[in-house]
Write a protein that holds these residues in place. Structure first.
Motif, PDB file in Angstrom:
ATOM      1  N   GLN A  56       0.461  -1.379  -0.104  1.00  0.00           N
ATOM      2  CA  GLN A  56       0.082  -0.067  -0.211  1.00  0.00           C
ATOM      3  C   GLN A  56       1.059   1.433   0.007  1.00  0.00           C
ATOM      4  OE1 GLN A  56      -3.712   0.164   0.770  1.00  0.00           O
ATOM      5  NE2 GLN A  56      -3.470  -1.878  -0.361  1.00  0.00           N
ATOM      6  N   PHE A  57       2.106   1.292   0.266  1.00  0.00           N
ATOM      7  CA  PHE A  57       2.993   2.321   0.348  1.00  0.00           C
ATOM      8  C   PHE A  57       2.800   3.266  -0.797  1.00  0.00           C
ATOM      9  CE2 PHE A  57       6.302   1.777   3.990  1.00  0.00           C
ATOM     10  CZ  PHE A  57       5.395   0.946   4.958  1.00  0.00           C
ATOM     11  N   VAL A  58       3.001   2.514  -2.170  1.00  0.00           N
ATOM     12  CA  VAL A  58       3.002   3.322  -3.257  1.00  0.00           C
ATOM     13  C   VAL A  58       1.732   3.792  -3.645  1.00  0.00           C
ATOM     14  CG1 VAL A  58       3.544   3.427  -5.725  1.00  0.00           C
ATOM     15  CG2 VAL A  58       5.067   2.484  -4.203  1.00  0.00           C
ATOM     16  N   VAL A  60      -0.631   4.721  -1.434  1.00  0.00           N
ATOM     17  CA  VAL A  60      -1.110   5.909  -0.463  1.00  0.00           C
ATOM     18  C   VAL A  60      -0.160   7.054  -0.747  1.00  0.00           C
ATOM     19  CG1 VAL A  60      -0.918   6.370   1.839  1.00  0.00           C
ATOM     20  CG2 VAL A  60      -1.876   4.237   1.269  1.00  0.00           C
ATOM     21  N   GLY A  61       1.077   6.551  -1.143  1.00  0.00           N
ATOM     22  CA  GLY A  61       2.068   7.848  -1.440  1.00  0.00           C
ATOM     23  C   GLY A  61       1.346   8.649  -2.797  1.00  0.00           C
ATOM     24  N   GLU A  62       0.992   7.890  -3.520  1.00  0.00           N
ATOM     25  CA  GLU A  62       0.389   8.680  -4.765  1.00  0.00           C
ATOM     26  C   GLU A  62      -0.839   9.562  -4.300  1.00  0.00           C
ATOM     27  OE1 GLU A  62       1.531   8.416  -7.924  1.00  0.00           O
ATOM     28  OE2 GLU A  62       2.599   6.449  -8.046  1.00  0.00           O
ATOM     29  N   LEU A  63      -1.564   9.104  -3.269  1.00  0.00           N
ATOM     30  CA  LEU A  63      -2.739   9.862  -2.741  1.00  0.00           C
ATOM     31  C   LEU A  63      -2.204  11.063  -2.147  1.00  0.00           C
ATOM     32  CD1 LEU A  63      -5.877   9.339  -3.013  1.00  0.00           C
ATOM     33  CD2 LEU A  63      -5.800   8.415  -0.777  1.00  0.00           C
ATOM     34  N   ALA A  64      -1.139  10.595  -1.315  1.00  0.00           N
ATOM     35  CA  ALA A  64      -0.601  11.919  -0.508  1.00  0.00           C
ATOM     36  C   ALA A  64       0.040  13.084  -1.427  1.00  0.00           C
ATOM     37  CB  ALA A  64       0.446  11.349   0.570  1.00  0.00           C
ATOM     38  N   ALA A  65       0.711  12.419  -2.235  1.00  0.00           N
ATOM     39  CA  ALA A  65       1.255  13.477  -3.326  1.00  0.00           C
ATOM     40  C   ALA A  65       0.324  14.315  -4.002  1.00  0.00           C
ATOM     41  CB  ALA A  65       2.302  12.903  -4.485  1.00  0.00           C
ATOM     42  N   ALA A  66      -0.727  13.726  -4.220  1.00  0.00           N
ATOM     43  CA  ALA A  66      -1.872  14.158  -5.107  1.00  0.00           C
ATOM     44  C   ALA A  66      -2.673  15.528  -4.113  1.00  0.00           C
ATOM     45  CB  ALA A  66      -2.655  13.482  -5.632  1.00  0.00           C
ATOM     46  N   ASN A  67      -2.560  15.192  -2.838  1.00  0.00           N
ATOM     47  CA  ASN A  67      -3.319  16.019  -2.074  1.00  0.00           C
ATOM     48  C   ASN A  67      -2.350  16.978  -0.853  1.00  0.00           C
ATOM     49  OD1 ASN A  67      -6.376  15.292  -2.188  1.00  0.00           O
ATOM     50  ND2 ASN A  67      -5.328  13.363  -2.485  1.00  0.00           N
ATOM     51  N   GLY A  68      -1.004  16.913  -1.504  1.00  0.00           N
ATOM     52  CA  GLY A  68      -0.444  17.962  -1.078  1.00  0.00           C
ATOM     53  C   GLY A  68       0.393  17.449   0.360  1.00  0.00           C
ATOM     54  N   ARG A  69       0.135  16.424   0.498  1.00  0.00           N
ATOM     55  CA  ARG A  69       0.545  15.828   1.994  1.00  0.00           C
ATOM     56  C   ARG A  69       2.106  15.404   2.234  1.00  0.00           C
ATOM     57  NH1 ARG A  69      -4.368  15.080   5.155  1.00  0.00           N
ATOM     58  NH2 ARG A  69      -2.994  14.001   6.726  1.00  0.00           N
ATOM     59  N   LEU A  70       2.840  16.460   2.056  1.00  0.00           N
ATOM     60  CA  LEU A  70       4.367  16.002   2.203  1.00  0.00           C
ATOM     61  C   LEU A  70       4.779  15.490   3.228  1.00  0.00           C
ATOM     62  CD1 LEU A  70       7.009  16.266   0.608  1.00  0.00           C
ATOM     63  CD2 LEU A  70       7.435  18.493   1.493  1.00  0.00           C
ATOM     64  N   LEU A  72       3.363  13.084   5.274  1.00  0.00           N
ATOM     65  CA  LEU A  72       2.960  11.822   5.037  1.00  0.00           C
ATOM     66  C   LEU A  72       3.993  11.136   3.962  1.00  0.00           C
ATOM     67  CD1 LEU A  72       1.381   9.169   5.535  1.00  0.00           C
ATOM     68  CD2 LEU A  72      -0.566  10.167   4.038  1.00  0.00           C
ATOM     69  N   LEU A  73       4.074  11.743   2.957  1.00  0.00           N
ATOM     70  CA  LEU A  73       4.930  11.191   1.925  1.00  0.00           C
ATOM     71  C   LEU A  73       6.209  10.926   2.329  1.00  0.00           C
ATOM     72  CD1 LEU A  73       4.692  10.598  -1.061  1.00  0.00           C
ATOM     73  CD2 LEU A  73       5.133  12.881  -1.764  1.00  0.00           C
ATOM     74  N   ARG A  74       6.869  11.656   3.074  1.00  0.00           N
ATOM     75  CA  ARG A  74       8.047  11.474   3.636  1.00  0.00           C
ATOM     76  C   ARG A  74       8.129  10.291   4.675  1.00  0.00           C
ATOM     77  NH1 ARG A  74       9.781  17.288   4.714  1.00  0.00           N
ATOM     78  NH2 ARG A  74      10.601  18.253   2.841  1.00  0.00           N
ATOM     79  N   SER A  75       7.272  10.282   5.530  1.00  0.00           N
ATOM     80  CA  SER A  75       7.302   9.358   6.415  1.00  0.00           C
ATOM     81  C   SER A  75       6.962   7.970   5.670  1.00  0.00           C
ATOM     82  CB  SER A  75       6.126   9.300   7.398  1.00  0.00           C
ATOM     83  OG  SER A  75       5.604  10.542   7.675  1.00  0.00           O
ATOM     84  N   LEU A  76       6.295   7.781   4.674  1.00  0.00           N
ATOM     85  CA  LEU A  76       6.247   6.798   3.916  1.00  0.00           C
ATOM     86  C   LEU A  76       7.523   6.261   3.177  1.00  0.00           C
ATOM     87  CD1 LEU A  76       2.918   7.245   1.853  1.00  0.00           C
ATOM     88  CD2 LEU A  76       3.271   5.251   3.402  1.00  0.00           C
ATOM     89  N   LEU A  77       8.126   7.312   2.759  1.00  0.00           N
ATOM     90  CA  LEU A  77       9.544   6.732   2.154  1.00  0.00           C
ATOM     91  C   LEU A  77      10.722   6.488   3.022  1.00  0.00           C
ATOM     92  CD1 LEU A  77      11.658   7.139  -0.163  1.00  0.00           C
ATOM     93  CD2 LEU A  77      11.948   9.468   0.287  1.00  0.00           C
ATOM     94  N   GLU A  78      10.632   7.082   4.155  1.00  0.00           N
ATOM     95  CA  GLU A  78      11.624   6.729   5.418  1.00  0.00           C
ATOM     96  C   GLU A  78      11.107   5.270   5.688  1.00  0.00           C
ATOM     97  OE1 GLU A  78      12.644   9.429   9.131  1.00  0.00           O
ATOM     98  OE2 GLU A  78      12.881  10.415   7.087  1.00  0.00           O
ATOM     99  N   THR A  79       9.941   5.133   6.126  1.00  0.00           N
ATOM    100  CA  THR A  79       9.451   3.794   6.649  1.00  0.00           C
ATOM    101  C   THR A  79       9.845   2.646   5.737  1.00  0.00           C
ATOM    102  OG1 THR A  79       7.584   4.705   7.631  1.00  0.00           O
ATOM    103  CG2 THR A  79       7.723   2.435   7.913  1.00  0.00           C
ATOM    104  N   ALA A  80       9.458   3.024   4.354  1.00  0.00           N
ATOM    105  CA  ALA A  80       9.781   2.000   3.375  1.00  0.00           C
ATOM    106  C   ALA A  80      11.395   1.710   3.250  1.00  0.00           C
ATOM    107  CB  ALA A  80       9.472   2.629   1.899  1.00  0.00           C
ATOM    108  N   VAL A  86      12.070  -2.624  -1.302  1.00  0.00           N
ATOM    109  CA  VAL A  86      12.680  -1.963  -2.158  1.00  0.00           C
ATOM    110  C   VAL A  86      11.657  -1.683  -3.332  1.00  0.00           C
ATOM    111  CG1 VAL A  86      15.202  -2.894  -2.705  1.00  0.00           C
ATOM    112  CG2 VAL A  86      13.306  -4.316  -2.590  1.00  0.00           C
ATOM    113  N   GLU A  87      10.742  -2.447  -3.678  1.00  0.00           N
ATOM    114  CA  GLU A  87       9.665  -2.158  -4.683  1.00  0.00           C
ATOM    115  C   GLU A  87       8.857  -0.939  -3.866  1.00  0.00           C
ATOM    116  OE1 GLU A  87       7.677  -3.457  -7.547  1.00  0.00           O
ATOM    117  OE2 GLU A  87       6.402  -4.544  -6.624  1.00  0.00           O
ATOM    118  N   GLY A  88       8.996   0.176  -4.950  1.00  0.00           N
ATOM    119  CA  GLY A  88       8.262   1.423  -4.603  1.00  0.00           C
ATOM    120  C   GLY A  88       9.318   2.516  -3.929  1.00  0.00           C
TER     121      GLY A  88
END
Ligand SMILES: Nc1ncnc2c1ncn2[C@@H]1O[C@H](COP(=O)(O)OP(=O)(O)OP(=O)(O)O)[C@@H](O)[C@H]1O
Ligand SMILES: [Mg+2]
Length: 419
Positions: A56-58, A60-70, A72-80, A86-88
């Motif tokens: 779900q990371f990617v 949710v990341g796309e959704l976060a990006a589309a809605n300006g939620r930087l 959240l996007l960063r925590s997704l990246l960091e957690t990943a 690796v994927e995503g």
């Protein structure tokens, strides 16, 4: 879903705040009901509770990006990154970069660009050794083992030296195995085909074997090229041999494909990487298969300075003392250094958003965030140490043993075990 049902779900989540599955259902229902902001709030909590499935990371990341939620996007990246998903990770990085440059109007690029695999299939790889900081010795070894036999085959023929066989890179996460494999393809001017475990594994009987065979077919169709098998331990897990026949067959297919190299796999160079070489089936490591095994250690101090200079190459900066920074980051992996620079750049962007202008990245930004980034190589080194001590296999891992014996590393690990 009706509003009543969503209300009921909300209540259920309120009374069972730790039930991540329930929360996941709520979040998904909110997305379907187009209540995206609230859905994203739920994803923040889910991520925090370690309840977001990796696939779900990617999305949710796309959704976060589309809605300006930087954030959240960063925590997704960091957690990943922390989880080693690796994927995503590359895609999430892209989303973060795009969002940041759009926001600040400043174009900032940290390090060489990540490329999505498969896309660039038949294109020549453009990453080169210049983009890989440090690792001078390893680059030399690869040059001798891989690049030279490809570019001067006649030399090898003359001395009757076979140039076939694959190269296995192993070591702690984030220290540049994948980057190095990519750059090897780039140095040879060949396309790079990155095969990841998710591209092959399938729960249905026989499908994984077919996928693996298809990967080699595609590589042969694109040859000359570099075929890179990431996470080799997962594809060729040693215990498969004694486990189910299903898993054993996958190892057999891989062995057959590797053995075909040199006969009809001409122009196909196979590289592989793993964090767990001791889990790789022994048969994989025999002559003609992955018979050249290279340890990729955490970068030493000069290598870290070198990696840092690669990472800040395109970042507007002033007065950076990369040597000093390298001295302050013992046991940091390349990925850790990248995280450090990114966090520093985040600080700069916060500043730009608050005060306007385009402030350059300075030492004070990095000093501010240094405490927040911890070296991620220590766990691996501890594991390697106990493996080598107890499994009595030190010969194969002489390089690691020597590395672990060096004074600084020994001290650091001992200090780490005590704390
Ligand atoms: N020597 C290096 N020079 C420049 N950047 C580096 C270096 N090593 C690592 N990095 C940075 O760290 C990132 C992660 O490295 P890479 O994916 O190659 O590590 P890895 O060893 O394959 O890790 P894993 O075991 O988790 O797959 C790279 O994309 C790059 O940004
Ligand atoms: Mg890798």
């Amino acid at each position: 879903m009706s509003n009543e049902r969503i209300d009921a779900l909300r209540k259920a989540v309120d009374t069972n705040p730790d039930d991540v599955l329930l929360r996941l259902v709520l979040a998904e229902s909110l997305v379907t009901a187009e209540q995206v902001e609230e859905a994203l709030d739920q994803y923040v909590v889910l991520l925090d509770k370690d309840g977001l499935p990796e696939d779900q990371f990617v999305p949710v990341g796309e959704l976060a990006a589309a809605n300006g939620r930087l954030a959240l996007l960063r925590s997704l990246l960091e957690t990943a990154r922390q989880k080693g998903v690796v994927e995503g990770t590359g895609r999430l990085q892209q989303l973060v970069d795009t969002m940041i440059s759009e926001r600040s109007g400043v174009k900032i690029k940290v390090g060489p660009e990540e490329q999505t695999p498969f896309e660039a299939d038949t294109l020549k790889e453009t990453t080169t050794f210049d983009q890989v900081g440090g690792m001078e010795e390893i680059k030399r070894v690869i040059h001798r083992m891989v690049i030279l036999p490809l570019s001067r085959p006649e030399l090898y023929e003359k001395y009757g030296r076979k140039s076939g066989g694959g190269v296995l890179l192993y070591g702690p996460p984030g220290c540049g195995k994948t980057l190095l494999a990519r750059a090897t393809a780039g140095e040879c001017g060949l396309p790079f085909i990155n095969v990841r475990i998710e591209d092959v594994m399938d729960p249905y009987m026989g499908v994984s074997e077919r996928n693996l065979h298809a990967v080699f077919e595609r590589a042969r169709a694109n040859s000359p090229c570099v075929l890179f098998l990431d996470e080799l331990d997962a594809l060729a897990f040693a215990r498969h041999k004694h486990g189910g026949s299903e898993a054993r067959r996958l190892v057999d297919v891989l062995l057959q494909e590797l053995d075909a190299i040199g006969s009809d796999n001409d122009g196909l160079l196979v590289l592989a990487a793993t964090n767990a070489p001791w889990d790789v089936d022994e048969a994989m490591l025999r002559p003609g298969r992955f018979d050249r095994v290279i340890f990729v250690p955490p970068p030493d101090e000069p290598a870290r300075a070198d990696i840092l200079s690669v990472l800040v190459k395109d970042v507007p900066a002033t007065g950076l003392d990369l040597k000093a920074l390298a001295g302050q980051t013992p046991m940091f992996s390349g990925a850790d250094l990248r995280a450090l620079i990114e966090r520093g750049v985040d600080r700069v962007i916060d500043e730009a958003l608050a005060n306007g202008g385009e402030p350059p990245l300075g030492m004070h930004h990095l000093a501010d965030v240094l405490g927040a980034v911890k070296p991620s190589t220590l766990d691996w080194l501890h594991r390697a140490r106990s493996y080598i001590e107890f499994a009595n296999q030190s010969e194969r891992y002489d390089d690691v043993a020597a590395y672990l014996k060096s004074r600084d590393v020994r001290r650091r690990l001992n200090r780490d075990s005590k704390s």
